[in-house]
Motif scaffolding. Structure first.
Motif, PDB file in Angstrom:
ATOM      1  N   SER A 132     113.340  87.543  65.530  1.00 53.74           N
ATOM      2  CA  SER A 132     112.882  88.942  65.208  1.00 53.74           C
ATOM      3  C   SER A 132     112.992  90.018  66.522  1.00 53.74           C
ATOM      4  CB  SER A 132     111.291  88.647  64.786  1.00 53.74           C
ATOM      5  OG  SER A 132     111.036  87.927  63.954  1.00 53.74           O
TER       6      SER A 132
ATOM      7  N   ASP B 176     111.174  87.178  56.619  1.00 49.70           N
ATOM      8  CA  ASP B 176     109.805  86.268  57.171  1.00 49.70           C
ATOM      9  C   ASP B 176     108.605  86.498  56.882  1.00 49.70           C
ATOM     10  OD1 ASP B 176     108.235  84.416  58.453  1.00 49.70           O
ATOM     11  OD2 ASP B 176     109.242  84.930  60.405  1.00 49.70           O
TER      12      ASP B 176
ATOM     13  N   SER C 269     106.881  89.916  61.427  1.00 49.75           N
ATOM     14  CA  SER C 269     106.672  90.357  62.698  1.00 49.75           C
ATOM     15  C   SER C 269     108.038  91.205  62.865  1.00 49.75           C
ATOM     16  CB  SER C 269     107.310  89.171  63.587  1.00 49.75           C
ATOM     17  OG  SER C 269     107.022  88.137  63.251  1.00 49.75           O
TER      18      SER C 269
ATOM     19  N   ASP D 158     116.196  88.823  59.452  1.00 47.99           N
ATOM     20  CA  ASP D 158     115.644  88.186  60.110  1.00 47.99           C
ATOM     21  C   ASP D 158     114.954  87.122  59.159  1.00 47.99           C
ATOM     22  OD1 ASP D 158     114.135  87.232  62.296  1.00 47.99           O
ATOM     23  OD2 ASP D 158     112.123  88.675  61.763  1.00 47.99           O
TER      24      ASP D 158
HETATM   25 MG   LIG Z   1     110.469  85.840  63.796  1.00 51.00          MG
END
Ligand SMILES: [Mg+2]
Ligand SMILES: Nc1ncnc2c1ncn2[C@@H]1O[C@H](COP(=O)(O)OP(=O)(O)OP(=O)(O)O)[C@@H](O)[C@H]1O
Length: 269
Positions: free
Chosen positions: A17, A40, A44, A132
């Protein structure tokens, strides 16, 4: 068409990330239009740009979840695209609503395996897409690989178990059955402290094992990356003169050089 990269490793905390966050700033600095896809459920990357409270308050229809949720199939995808405070950086965020969809055995999910790929065919305003992925190889990572041109594998220089990396390579190989053009851009050494012998040894070992499949740029452990993230600014926009910002810019340039070399090789072949 944009070039799409997914950052994958089933190891947690290796800098996936963080790399997406700061690299987006470097690409934007180079004048490119960047689209970030947060795949994700931890969200994040989204929180880095948009703040935790805002991201947690988003409904599934405003996040990547909508691509997997049958009740949203016929709705406009415009609500997914969130501008950030930085010119040239747009993000499709994720939050916990994505968690139930990140199931194992993703190759058994039929046409949904193409959900991100299909979404990206509708996006014409971007030069680069960075995806990500979460720290596992379930559906979110799988559908990202099915949509991507290149895989980047961030590796911290302390992960001596090669088992984890082998699983990532096997998964890339499998994803090629659905996406034959998927290529490995390489391993990116992250969070490296070159004063430590153990880190230098790991780097050497990785370069012996994977040769050109290790990016020349090494991302060092630096507080500027963390501080910039807490200020919600890619390090390029937080402190352009910092070593961390210069490294990230070198990484962006190396990635662009590698893809143009790869494209030339493919034309000749
Ligand atoms: Mg991450
Ligand atoms: N080069 C770096 N220097 C300093 N801190 C870093 C660096 N890279 C990552 N970090 C910090 O390490 C922590 C984990 O990084 P990050 O969240 O990017 O890893 P991740 O691979 O995305 O983790 P996860 O697998 O949980 O998604 C974060 O607090 C991040 O700010």
């Amino acid at each position: 068409m944009a070039t799409t990269f997914c950052l994958i490793n089933q190891k947690g905390g290796c800098g996936k990330s963080s790399t997406c966050f700061h690299l987006a700033g470097a690409f934007a600095e180079l004048g490119m239009n960047v689209l970030l896809l947060d795949m994700d459920p931890q969200g994040s990357l989204s929180q880095g740009f948009l703040g935790s409270e805002f991201v947690e308050s988003l409904s599934s229809k405003e996040t990547m979840t909508m691509l997997f949720d049958e009740s949203s199939f016929f709705e406009s995808r415009d609500a997914l695209l969130h501008p950030t405070q930085f010119d040239g950086i747009t993000i499709c965020p994720a939050n916990q609503t994505l968690a139930p969809f990140n199931a194992p055995e993703p190759e058994k999910t039929g046409m949904l395996q193409y959900a991100i790929r299909e979404f990206l065919t509708e996006q014409h305003d971007y030069d680069v897409v960075l995806i990500d992925c979460p720290p596992n190889l379930y559906r979110c990572s799988w559908t990202s690989m099915v949509a991507a041109d290149y895989v980047v594998i961030p590796v911290p220089p302390e992960d001596f178990g090669t088992q984890g990396l082998r699983a990532v390579h096997q998964c890339v190989q499998q994803a090629r059955q659905l996406n034959p053009d998927l290529r490995r851009l390489g391993h990116l050494i992250t969070r490296c402290d070159q004063r430590l012998l153990v880190h230098r040894m790991y780097e050497q070992k990785l370069r012996e094992l994977y040769g050109e499949m290790v990016l020349d740029t090494v991302i060092t452990e630096a507080s500027a990356f963390k501080v910039a993230l807490t200020r919600r600014r890619p390090v390029q926009f937080h402190d352009a003169e910092s070593k961390a910002a210069k490294l990230t810019l070198s990484l962006a340039r190396e990635i662009l050089d590698r893809i143009s070399l790869d494209e030339r090789k493919r034309k000749v072949a």
